[in-house]
Motif scaffolding. Sequence first.
Motif, mmCIF file in Angstrom:
data_model
loop_
_atom_site.group_PDB
_atom_site.id
_atom_site.type_symbol
_atom_site.label_atom_id
_atom_site.label_comp_id
_atom_site.label_asym_id
_atom_site.label_seq_id
_atom_site.Cartn_x
_atom_site.Cartn_y
_atom_site.Cartn_z
ATOM 1 N N LEU A 26 0.812 -1.212 0.000
ATOM 2 C CA LEU A 26 0.000 0.000 0.000
ATOM 3 C C LEU A 26 0.847 1.264 0.000
ATOM 4 O O LEU A 26 0.392 2.325 -0.446
ATOM 5 C CB LEU A 26 -0.940 0.004 1.208
ATOM 6 N N ASN A 27 2.083 1.168 0.495
ATOM 7 C CA ASN A 27 2.973 2.329 0.520
ATOM 8 C C ASN A 27 3.855 2.424 -0.717
ATOM 9 O O ASN A 27 4.667 3.349 -0.824
ATOM 10 C CB ASN A 27 3.862 2.287 1.769
ATOM 11 N N PHE A 28 3.703 1.470 -1.634
ATOM 12 C CA PHE A 28 4.469 1.488 -2.880
ATOM 13 C C PHE A 28 3.674 2.278 -3.907
ATOM 14 O O PHE A 28 2.707 1.788 -4.493
ATOM 15 C CB PHE A 28 4.721 0.059 -3.355
ATOM 16 N N HIS A 29 4.080 3.524 -4.133
ATOM 17 C CA HIS A 29 3.292 4.428 -4.973
ATOM 18 C C HIS A 29 3.038 3.902 -6.380
ATOM 19 O O HIS A 29 1.932 4.073 -6.915
ATOM 20 C CB HIS A 29 3.957 5.808 -5.041
ATOM 21 N N PRO A 30 4.007 3.259 -7.036
ATOM 22 C CA PRO A 30 3.709 2.726 -8.376
ATOM 23 C C PRO A 30 2.536 1.750 -8.380
ATOM 24 O O PRO A 30 1.774 1.707 -9.360
ATOM 25 C CB PRO A 30 5.016 2.032 -8.767
ATOM 26 N N PHE A 31 2.352 0.984 -7.311
ATOM 27 C CA PHE A 31 1.237 0.046 -7.265
ATOM 28 C C PHE A 31 -0.095 0.784 -7.120
ATOM 29 O O PHE A 31 -1.048 0.531 -7.864
ATOM 30 C CB PHE A 31 1.397 -0.945 -6.110
ATOM 31 N N THR A 32 -0.179 1.702 -6.166
ATOM 32 C CA THR A 32 -1.433 2.427 -5.951
ATOM 33 C C THR A 32 -1.782 3.293 -7.162
ATOM 34 O O THR A 32 -2.946 3.429 -7.520
ATOM 35 C CB THR A 32 -1.351 3.296 -4.689
ATOM 36 N N SER A 33 -0.756 3.861 -7.814
ATOM 37 C CA SER A 33 -0.990 4.672 -9.000
ATOM 38 C C SER A 33 -1.494 3.806 -10.150
ATOM 39 O O SER A 33 -2.444 4.172 -10.866
ATOM 40 C CB SER A 33 0.304 5.388 -9.399
ATOM 41 N N TRP A 34 -0.848 2.656 -10.364
ATOM 42 C CA TRP A 34 -1.278 1.740 -11.419
ATOM 43 C C TRP A 34 -2.708 1.271 -11.191
ATOM 44 O O TRP A 34 -3.538 1.272 -12.123
ATOM 45 C CB TRP A 34 -0.343 0.528 -11.467
ATOM 46 N N LEU A 35 -3.045 0.892 -9.963
ATOM 47 C CA LEU A 35 -4.387 0.399 -9.656
ATOM 48 C C LEU A 35 -5.431 1.489 -9.883
ATOM 49 O O LEU A 35 -6.500 1.245 -10.447
ATOM 50 C CB LEU A 35 -4.443 -0.100 -8.211
ATOM 51 N N SER A 36 -5.126 2.706 -9.468
ATOM 52 C CA SER A 36 -6.052 3.819 -9.658
ATOM 53 C C SER A 36 -6.261 4.125 -11.140
ATOM 54 O O SER A 36 -7.399 4.345 -11.589
ATOM 55 C CB SER A 36 -5.515 5.060 -8.934
ATOM 56 N N THR A 37 -5.167 4.138 -11.903
ATOM 57 C CA THR A 37 -5.271 4.429 -13.334
ATOM 58 C C THR A 37 -6.058 3.354 -14.064
ATOM 59 O O THR A 37 -6.911 3.647 -14.916
ATOM 60 C CB THR A 37 -3.868 4.557 -13.950
ATOM 61 N N LEU A 38 -5.786 2.088 -13.733
ATOM 62 C CA LEU A 38 -6.479 0.986 -14.395
ATOM 63 C C LEU A 38 -7.966 0.991 -14.078
ATOM 64 O O LEU A 38 -8.803 0.850 -14.990
ATOM 65 C CB LEU A 38 -5.869 -0.350 -13.969
ATOM 66 N N THR A 39 -8.340 1.163 -12.817
ATOM 67 C CA THR A 39 -9.756 1.158 -12.457
ATOM 68 C C THR A 39 -10.484 2.359 -13.074
ATOM 69 O O THR A 39 -11.657 2.251 -13.453
ATOM 70 C CB THR A 39 -9.934 1.163 -10.927
ATOM 71 N N HIS A 40 -9.772 3.487 -13.185
ATOM 72 C CA HIS A 40 -10.367 4.650 -13.857
ATOM 73 C C HIS A 40 -10.647 4.338 -15.315
ATOM 74 O O HIS A 40 -11.705 4.677 -15.855
ATOM 75 C CB HIS A 40 -9.427 5.844 -13.732
ATOM 76 N N SER A 41 -9.687 3.678 -15.969
ATOM 77 C CA SER A 41 -9.859 3.317 -17.373
ATOM 78 C C SER A 41 -10.990 2.309 -17.546
ATOM 79 O O SER A 41 -11.795 2.409 -18.489
ATOM 80 C CB SER A 41 -8.554 2.743 -17.930
ATOM 81 N N LEU A 42 -11.080 1.333 -16.639
ATOM 82 C CA LEU A 42 -12.154 0.339 -16.717
ATOM 83 C C LEU A 42 -13.525 0.988 -16.542
ATOM 84 O O LEU A 42 -14.507 0.567 -17.164
ATOM 85 C CB LEU A 42 -11.940 -0.738 -15.655
ATOM 86 N N SER A 43 -13.596 2.024 -15.716
ATOM 87 C CA SER A 43 -14.877 2.698 -15.491
ATOM 88 C C SER A 43 -15.385 3.413 -16.733
ATOM 89 O O SER A 43 -16.583 3.651 -16.882
ATOM 90 C CB SER A 43 -14.760 3.698 -14.333
ATOM 91 N N SER A 44 -14.456 3.752 -17.655
ATOM 92 C CA SER A 44 -14.863 4.460 -18.878
ATOM 93 C C SER A 44 -15.698 3.574 -19.805
ATOM 94 O O SER A 44 -16.328 4.069 -20.736
ATOM 95 C CB SER A 44 -13.632 4.971 -19.629
ATOM 96 N N GLN A 45 -15.728 2.272 -19.543
ATOM 97 C CA GLN A 45 -16.519 1.361 -20.368
ATOM 98 C C GLN A 45 -18.020 1.571 -20.204
ATOM 99 O O GLN A 45 -18.814 1.092 -21.015
ATOM 100 C CB GLN A 45 -16.182 -0.095 -20.025
ATOM 101 N N SER A 46 -18.403 2.299 -19.152
ATOM 102 C CA SER A 46 -19.824 2.571 -18.941
ATOM 103 C C SER A 46 -20.390 3.536 -19.966
ATOM 104 O O SER A 46 -21.612 3.636 -20.139
ATOM 105 C CB SER A 46 -20.040 3.144 -17.534
#
Length: 283
Positions: A26-46
């Motif tokens: 959770l403190n590894f910024h590349p992981f939290t950033s990647w997860l946030s970016t990916l979920t944001h992109s997945l939400s655009s499918q709506s």
Amino acid sequence: MSTFHHPSHPTIPITIPDGLSQDQVLNFHPFTSWLSTLTHSLSSQSTPSHPFSPSPYTLRSVKIQSFDLFGSSRVGFLKLQADVRNDKNEWLPGAVFLRGPSVAMLVMLIPDDDDDDDAPPSPASEERYVLLTVQPRIAAGSLEFVELPAGMVDEQGEFAGTAAKEMEEELGMRIGEEELVNLSEMVLGGGEGEGEEDGGLGKGVYPSPGACDEFIPIFMHERRVSRETLKEWEGKLTGLREHGERISLRLVKMGDLWRVGGRDGKTLAAVALWEGLRREGRV
């Protein structure tokens, strides 16, 4: 191995190997950033116009397979498998290597011919040289890889500060952050780091988006130097020996940069950005 759920994404189980803690992930910024970016992109499918809208994909789980530490506890790299599929059980490739952003520096030196009484040449015709580094890159299987100077961004994500630091360490050149021009930002817009208008994607070039999260903003620094000083750069030995760096410098004419640095994605990106901005009269 153990499993937990991300506080911001409670529906996604995250499996971690022994020796790696939930807090470290959770403190590894590349992981939290990647997860946030990916979920944001997945939400655009709506959006009905999205090509995946009829059968949208979702992130079902994340399995962290391996990790490397910097020091005793700080995560440096993560290798993971993301399970992304739709209701038809159609899946998307999800092997990911997380390392976070880097910066690269296009350093151009212009010979300062003080003894020339003629009018100074126009910016378009000025003689320019670029500093490249030659160093071992074990991942590429080379002990003499020619590339644009670059370095990983620290945990604070200060791109300009990292660029200035790397220039001092790799090139022996001390400059202020205000003397750097962010070519990537000029082309892509926005501020440093991620941008909301494009789903959080980084403001830089992605060398290997099929497998790695790394993006690289390209900075430029230009200065005039005497021809005698110019000669001193060629073959200069630099780098932090305690970090395993064995770097020598190579001076290349700007017109030859695309050819000499043809194996390095950073170099080719820098050439494209600089020449495109130059055509528009912005650099």
